[in-house]
Scaffold this motif. Structure first.
Motif, short mmCIF file in Angstrom:
data_model
loop_
_atom_site.label_atom_id
_atom_site.label_comp_id
_atom_site.label_asym_id
_atom_site.label_seq_id
_atom_site.Cartn_x
_atom_site.Cartn_y
_atom_site.Cartn_z
N GLN A 50 107.05 81.72 97.15
CA GLN A 50 106.14 80.77 96.50
C GLN A 50 106.60 80.46 95.08
OE1 GLN A 50 101.97 81.78 96.87
NE2 GLN A 50 102.18 82.19 99.05
N ALA A 51 107.06 81.48 94.37
CA ALA A 51 107.60 81.22 93.03
C ALA A 51 108.79 80.26 93.13
CB ALA A 51 108.01 82.53 92.36
N GLY A 52 109.66 80.50 94.11
CA GLY A 52 110.80 79.62 94.32
C GLY A 52 110.39 78.20 94.67
N SER A 53 109.35 78.07 95.47
CA SER A 53 108.86 76.74 95.84
C SER A 53 108.41 75.96 94.61
CB SER A 53 107.71 76.84 96.84
OG SER A 53 108.18 77.29 98.09
N ILE A 54 107.74 76.64 93.70
CA ILE A 54 107.31 75.98 92.46
C ILE A 54 108.52 75.46 91.70
CG2 ILE A 54 106.18 76.31 90.22
CD1 ILE A 54 104.54 78.59 91.70
N LEU A 55 109.52 76.33 91.53
CA LEU A 55 110.74 75.96 90.81
C LEU A 55 111.39 74.74 91.46
CD1 LEU A 55 113.00 76.53 88.73
CD2 LEU A 55 113.97 78.12 90.41
N ILE A 56 111.54 74.77 92.76
CA ILE A 56 112.23 73.70 93.49
C ILE A 56 111.42 72.41 93.43
CG2 ILE A 56 112.98 72.96 95.79
CD1 ILE A 56 113.38 76.12 96.28
N LEU A 57 110.13 72.49 93.71
CA LEU A 57 109.30 71.29 93.82
C LEU A 57 108.91 70.69 92.48
CD1 LEU A 57 107.14 72.33 96.89
CD2 LEU A 57 109.23 70.94 96.85
N LYS A 58 109.17 71.39 91.39
CA LYS A 58 108.97 70.80 90.05
C LYS A 58 110.14 69.88 89.69
CE LYS A 58 106.40 71.41 87.00
NZ LYS A 58 105.30 70.55 86.54
N LYS A 59 111.25 69.98 90.42
CA LYS A 59 112.38 69.09 90.17
C LYS A 59 111.97 67.67 90.56
CE LYS A 59 115.96 72.55 90.90
NZ LYS A 59 116.58 72.49 89.58
N LYS A 60 112.28 66.73 89.71
CA LYS A 60 111.84 65.35 89.90
C LYS A 60 112.19 64.80 91.28
CE LYS A 60 111.77 60.92 87.55
NZ LYS A 60 112.19 60.16 86.40
#
Length: 151
Positions: A70-80
């Protein structure tokens, strides 16, 4: 909650679709282009402790991995380029569990992207409690279109 946080739980829910009882990020401490540090407060009130294990409550390893994901998903999905998409686990390698996590523990979740090509990438992930490594793993992730949600 610390004063200088990068994202609150409410802001996290704007990025990833996870909700109770499988929302494991309480807040994000740090967020850069390729690395995130997030926090999961482990509490005795979590449903999982009714059965894992009575008299010896232990946060399951698979849920530690889910917290890291889930932490990784946040990082990835915050990318424009990936906003509005979904991040999925493509694989988990070299997972090691070094000590148990119990109610009252505060897990710091680090997820760092090591390679990204197109829609697929890899990352190193580590969960800490009191500055000690409790879990390490390597993730492969895939970014794809979000599925239509049914009501």
């Amino acid at each position: 909650m610390p004063e200088n946080i990068a994202m609150t739980a409410t802001e996290v829910m704007e990025v990833i679709p996870n909700r109770y009882p499988i929302m494991f990020i309480d807040y994000v401490d740090e967020l850069t282009e390729d690395k995130i540090v997030a926090t999961k407060n482990v509490t005795i009130n979590e449903e999982v402790f009714n059965g894992h294990f009575p008299g010896n409550p232990t946060f399951p390893g698979v849920l530690i991995l889910e917290s890291l994901a889930q932490a990784g998903s946040i990082l990835i999905l915050k990318k424009k380029e990936f906003q509005g998409k979904m991040a999925y686990i493509g694989g988990i390698d070299k997972a090691k569990f070094r000590q148990k996590v119990t109610p009252g523990d505060v897990m710091k979740l680090e997820f760092e992207i090591t390679k990204f090509r197109g829609k697929v990438g890899t990352a190193d992930a580590t969960a800490y409690v009191d500055g000690k490594k409790v879990t390490t793993a390597q993730f492969t992730f895939i970014v794809d279109e979000a599925a239509e949600q049914t009501k």
